[in-house]
Design an enzyme around this catalytic site. Structure first.
Site, PDB file in Angstrom:
ATOM      1  N   GLU A 170     -16.604  -6.307   2.071  1.00  0.00           N
ATOM      2  CA  GLU A 170     -15.806  -7.406   2.640  1.00  0.00           C
ATOM      3  C   GLU A 170     -16.250  -7.850   4.034  1.00  0.00           C
ATOM      4  O   GLU A 170     -15.435  -7.968   4.940  1.00  0.00           O
ATOM      5  CB  GLU A 170     -14.327  -7.003   2.653  1.00  0.00           C
ATOM      6  N   ASN A 212     -20.136  -5.481  -1.655  1.00  0.00           N
ATOM      7  CA  ASN A 212     -18.925  -5.705  -2.458  1.00  0.00           C
ATOM      8  C   ASN A 212     -17.980  -6.629  -1.697  1.00  0.00           C
ATOM      9  O   ASN A 212     -17.756  -6.441  -0.496  1.00  0.00           O
ATOM     10  CB  ASN A 212     -18.251  -4.334  -2.688  1.00  0.00           C
ATOM     11  N   HIS A 249     -10.120  -9.987  -7.819  1.00  0.00           N
ATOM     12  CA  HIS A 249      -8.659  -9.894  -7.814  1.00  0.00           C
ATOM     13  C   HIS A 249      -8.137 -11.318  -8.037  1.00  0.00           C
ATOM     14  O   HIS A 249      -8.066 -12.114  -7.103  1.00  0.00           O
ATOM     15  CB  HIS A 249      -8.162  -9.362  -6.461  1.00  0.00           C
ATOM     16  N   GLU A 278     -13.291  -4.669  -9.175  1.00  0.00           N
ATOM     17  CA  GLU A 278     -11.882  -4.361  -8.887  1.00  0.00           C
ATOM     18  C   GLU A 278     -10.960  -5.301  -9.654  1.00  0.00           C
ATOM     19  O   GLU A 278      -9.954  -5.796  -9.122  1.00  0.00           O
ATOM     20  CB  GLU A 278     -11.611  -4.462  -7.378  1.00  0.00           C
ATOM     21  N   ASP A 280      -8.291  -7.296 -11.480  1.00  0.00           N
ATOM     22  CA  ASP A 280      -6.889  -7.380 -11.909  1.00  0.00           C
ATOM     23  C   ASP A 280      -6.526  -8.855 -11.916  1.00  0.00           C
ATOM     24  O   ASP A 280      -7.114  -9.653 -11.174  1.00  0.00           O
ATOM     25  CB  ASP A 280      -5.933  -6.539 -11.050  1.00  0.00           C
TER      26      ASP A 280
HETATM   27  O1  G3I Z   1      -0.928   7.825   1.196  1.00  0.00           O
HETATM   28  C1  G3I Z   1      -0.031   7.176   2.114  1.00  0.00           C
HETATM   29  C2  G3I Z   1       1.326   7.799   2.040  1.00  0.00           C
HETATM   30  O2  G3I Z   1       1.260   9.145   2.460  1.00  0.00           O
HETATM   31  C3  G3I Z   1       2.273   7.005   2.927  1.00  0.00           C
HETATM   32  O3  G3I Z   1       3.568   7.498   2.783  1.00  0.00           O
HETATM   33  C4  G3I Z   1       2.266   5.539   2.527  1.00  0.00           C
HETATM   34  C5  G3I Z   1       3.126   4.694   3.428  1.00  0.00           C
HETATM   35  O4  G3I Z   1       2.655   3.394   3.556  1.00  0.00           O
HETATM   36  O5  G3I Z   1       0.921   5.052   2.617  1.00  0.00           O
HETATM   37  C6  G3I Z   1       0.042   5.723   1.750  1.00  0.00           C
HETATM   38  O6  G3I Z   1      -1.236   5.178   1.897  1.00  0.00           O
HETATM   39  C7  G3I Z   1      -1.428   3.891   1.327  1.00  0.00           C
HETATM   40  C8  G3I Z   1      -2.578   3.977   0.342  1.00  0.00           C
HETATM   41  O7  G3I Z   1      -2.863   2.691  -0.167  1.00  0.00           O
HETATM   42  C9  G3I Z   1      -2.286   4.907  -0.820  1.00  0.00           C
HETATM   43  O8  G3I Z   1      -1.222   4.417  -1.558  1.00  0.00           O
HETATM   44  C10 G3I Z   1      -1.755   2.924   2.422  1.00  0.00           C
HETATM   45  O9  G3I Z   1      -0.623   2.744   3.265  1.00  0.00           O
HETATM   46  C11 G3I Z   1      -2.156   1.602   1.849  1.00  0.00           C
HETATM   47  O10 G3I Z   1      -2.636   0.757   2.896  1.00  0.00           O
HETATM   48  C12 G3I Z   1      -3.263   1.798   0.843  1.00  0.00           C
HETATM   49  O11 G3I Z   1      -3.562   0.555   0.249  1.00  0.00           O
HETATM   50  C13 G3I Z   1      -4.820   0.454  -0.353  1.00  0.00           C
HETATM   51  C14 G3I Z   1      -5.556  -0.742   0.226  1.00  0.00           C
HETATM   52  O12 G3I Z   1      -6.803  -0.879  -0.429  1.00  0.00           O
HETATM   53  C15 G3I Z   1      -5.807  -0.580   1.701  1.00  0.00           C
HETATM   54  O13 G3I Z   1      -6.623  -1.563   2.174  1.00  0.00           O
HETATM   55  C16 G3I Z   1      -4.624   0.300  -1.846  1.00  0.00           C
HETATM   56  O14 G3I Z   1      -4.092   1.494  -2.401  1.00  0.00           O
HETATM   57  C17 G3I Z   1      -5.975  -0.005  -2.504  1.00  0.00           C
HETATM   58  O15 G3I Z   1      -5.750  -0.364  -3.860  1.00  0.00           O
HETATM   59  C18 G3I Z   1      -6.643  -1.170  -1.805  1.00  0.00           C
HETATM   60  O16 G3I Z   1      -7.905  -1.353  -2.397  1.00  0.00           O
HETATM   61  C19 G3I Z   1      -8.658  -2.467  -1.888  1.00  0.00           C
HETATM   62  C20 G3I Z   1     -10.116  -2.085  -2.002  1.00  0.00           C
HETATM   63  O17 G3I Z   1     -10.374  -0.895  -1.315  1.00  0.00           O
HETATM   64  C21 G3I Z   1     -10.990  -3.202  -1.448  1.00  0.00           C
HETATM   65  N1  G3I Z   1     -10.694  -4.456  -2.095  1.00  0.00           N
HETATM   66  C22 G3I Z   1      -9.294  -4.844  -2.050  1.00  0.00           C
HETATM   67  C23 G3I Z   1      -8.429  -3.762  -2.648  1.00  0.00           C
HETATM   68  C24 G3I Z   1      -7.004  -4.215  -2.701  1.00  0.00           C
HETATM   69  O18 G3I Z   1      -6.485  -4.361  -1.396  1.00  0.00           O
END
Ligand code: G3I
Length: 452
Positions: A170, A212, A249, A278, A280
């Site tokens: 990105e 990516n 996405h 990725e 969806d």
């Molecule tokens: O694990 C913690 C947990 O302990 C805590 O209680 C909770 C509270 O917010 O957060 C949890 O972590 C989160 C994590 O996902 C796991 O669920 C983060 O806050 C959250 O920011 C994180 O989001 C991820 C996101 O990337 C961050 O940028 C998504 O799961 C993930 O699907 C998403 O993936 C990205 C790709 O890497 C890049 N392309 C876009 C895609 C979608 O945003």
């Protein structure tokens, strides 16, 4: 000086993977090979097996915390043959404090996948987002060094275990500029992306190195063109980039468009592989899922499709119900459409029809590894050399693999016994060898080809 050759190292995706996967499917019929791709049913009935029939993979993002959910892991193990850790390989996860690396959750996913015959895509080594606080507050040459050290350390830890890395994620801006995104990494200098790719290549020469991004699906968009121009520039200057990932996405604000296939084929024509990384789609319309898969299958260098989660409840956009399984783990109409598209598709021609628009540097040659006969305990490989008649090719196998015999060349070995230097001996430009698998079926990797 040994120059890195333009080897063909598409180990488990890409047209050549068809041979290996086809053999794997056949091997499944034999009781003795049940450990090779356990969890993969016969071709045509699961996403992974159907994709493999077409020389592709079908993958999903995986969260380590969900592996203990039996509904989740049952679908994962049955349907998919490629895995991308959803968050566990990101910078904040792998280097939470500077110089202190943490691989537990990522290793858990890698071990789960590889022990079941699935491949792994690494995500991601350099990104403006999900940086740990220590990195977020850095700038300039200190940040550049820290970023390169991170790339080197993480790629080295997973060396030989991931088939591809999202080296940089990105890095381009949304909107009409087609320019780089502003970030602390970008402010270290415009060459930060190519520096990251070079560091990744040095750390894991066998992995495919990908750029990516999202919102790069529409061929007419400035962001798509910006990435395209960067990849074209990298290829023309020999920056080691092998592939481009299209996150895809799709939602009402950023919908699938019919020129998506043009986008994939245009990038592929630059001499890189392409992957849908990725996927969806808001509401999971069956027709749109079908179109995406058909578009990938129509492009020889589109190696596979990864969906960003298994059940709707696993999605980062759960309320949009964008995935192939509902929250109870039942197949949705989109699943049936994807499976049908895979089964109706065609395998790419082998070898691929596109040629990288670069020539080997002087003193180097090109060595291409091809899969040969496979038995229950060992397999043959052959290497075809072009560009020189007196050549030296270095090939590495993955421990505990051992090369048990060679032909049509003069071999020597490093002290580990896993790196073979083969020299021409007047027998021609094709040599071969047999590898005892010892439980590991990784494809050997050509490390270099030198003309003398
Ligand atoms: O694990 C913690 C947990 O302990 C805590 O209680 C909770 C509270 O917010 O957060 C949890 O972590 C989160 C994590 O996902 C796991 O669920 C983060 O806050 C959250 O920011 C994180 O989001 C991820 C996101 O990337 C961050 O940028 C998504 O799961 C993930 O699907 C998403 O993936 C990205 C790709 O890497 C890049 N392309 C876009 C895609 C979608 O945003």
């Amino acid at each position: 000086m040994i120059e890195r050759c333009q080897e063909d190292t598409r180990p488990r995706f890409g047209p050549r993977a068809r041979t290996a996967v086809g053999l794997a499917a056949a091997a499944l019929l034999a009781a003795t090979s049940a450990a090779f791709l356990p969890g993969t049913a016969s071709a045509g009935t699961t996403l992974g097996a159907s994709a493999a029939e077409k020389g592709r993979y079908f993958g999903t993002a995986v969260a380590a915390s969900r592996l203990s959910d039996s509904t989740y892991s049952t679908i994962l193990n049955r349907e998919f043959n490629m895995v991308t850790p959803e968050n566990e390989m990101k910078i904040d996860a792998t280097e939470p404090q500077q110089g202190r690396f943490s691989y537990g959750a990522a290793d858990q996913i890698v071990n789960h996948a590889r022990s079941r015959g699935m491949s792994v895509r690494g995500h991601t080594l350099a990104w403006h987002s999900q940086q740990p606080p220590w990195m977020e507050s850095m700038s300039g040459s200190a940040l550049r060094s820290a970023m390169l050290n991170h790339v080197t350390q993480v790629a080295t830890h997973f060396r030989g275990q991931v088939v591809a890395w999202d080296v940089v994620n990105e890095a381009f801006a949304d909107g009409s500029s087609g320019a780089r995104r502003d970030s602390n990494l970008q402010r270290t200098g415009n060459d930060w992306i190519e520096a990251a790719f070079r560091a990744a290549r040095a750390a894991d020469p066998g992995a495919k190195l990908c750029y990516n991004d999202y919102n790069t699906d529409n061929w007419t968009h400035a962001k798509t063109q910006g990435v395209y121009n960067m990849v074209r520039d990298f290829k023309s200057r020999g920056v080691p980039i092998d592939c481009v990932g299209f996150q895809s996405h799709f939602n009402n604000d950023s919908p699938y468009v019919s020129n998506y296939r043009t986008t994939l084929s245009s990038f592929a024509a630059l001499g890189v592989d392409v992957q849908v990384t990725e996927l969806d789609i808001q509401g999971a319309p069956a027709n749109t899922y079908r179109s995406v898969v058909e578009d990938c299958l129509a492009v020889a260098r589109c190696n596979g499709v990864t969906v960003w989660g298994i059940r709707d409840s696993d999605s980062w956009r759960a309320s949009q119900t964008p995935l192939l399984f509902n929250s109870s783990g039942q197949k949705k109409a989109a699943y049936d459409a994807v499976l049908a598209a895979l089964n109706n598709g065609t395998a790419p021609t082998d070898p691929p029809t596109t040629t990288p628009p670069t020539t080997p540097p002087s003193g180097s040659c090109t060595a291409t590894l091809q899969d040969g006969t496979r038995w229950g305990d060992r397999f043959n490989s052959s290497v075809t050399v072009s560009g020189a008649s007196n050549w030296t090719v270095v090939v590495a196998v993955t421990p505990p693999q051992k090369v048990s015999s060679t032909w049509s060349g003069s071999p020597s070995w490093d002290t580990s016994g896993n790196v073979m230097t083969m020299r021409s001996n007047g027998s021609g430009n094709v040599f071969g060898f047999t590898t005892m698998a010892n439980g590991n079926w990784n494809r050997p990797v050509v490390q270099s080809c030198t003309a003398s």
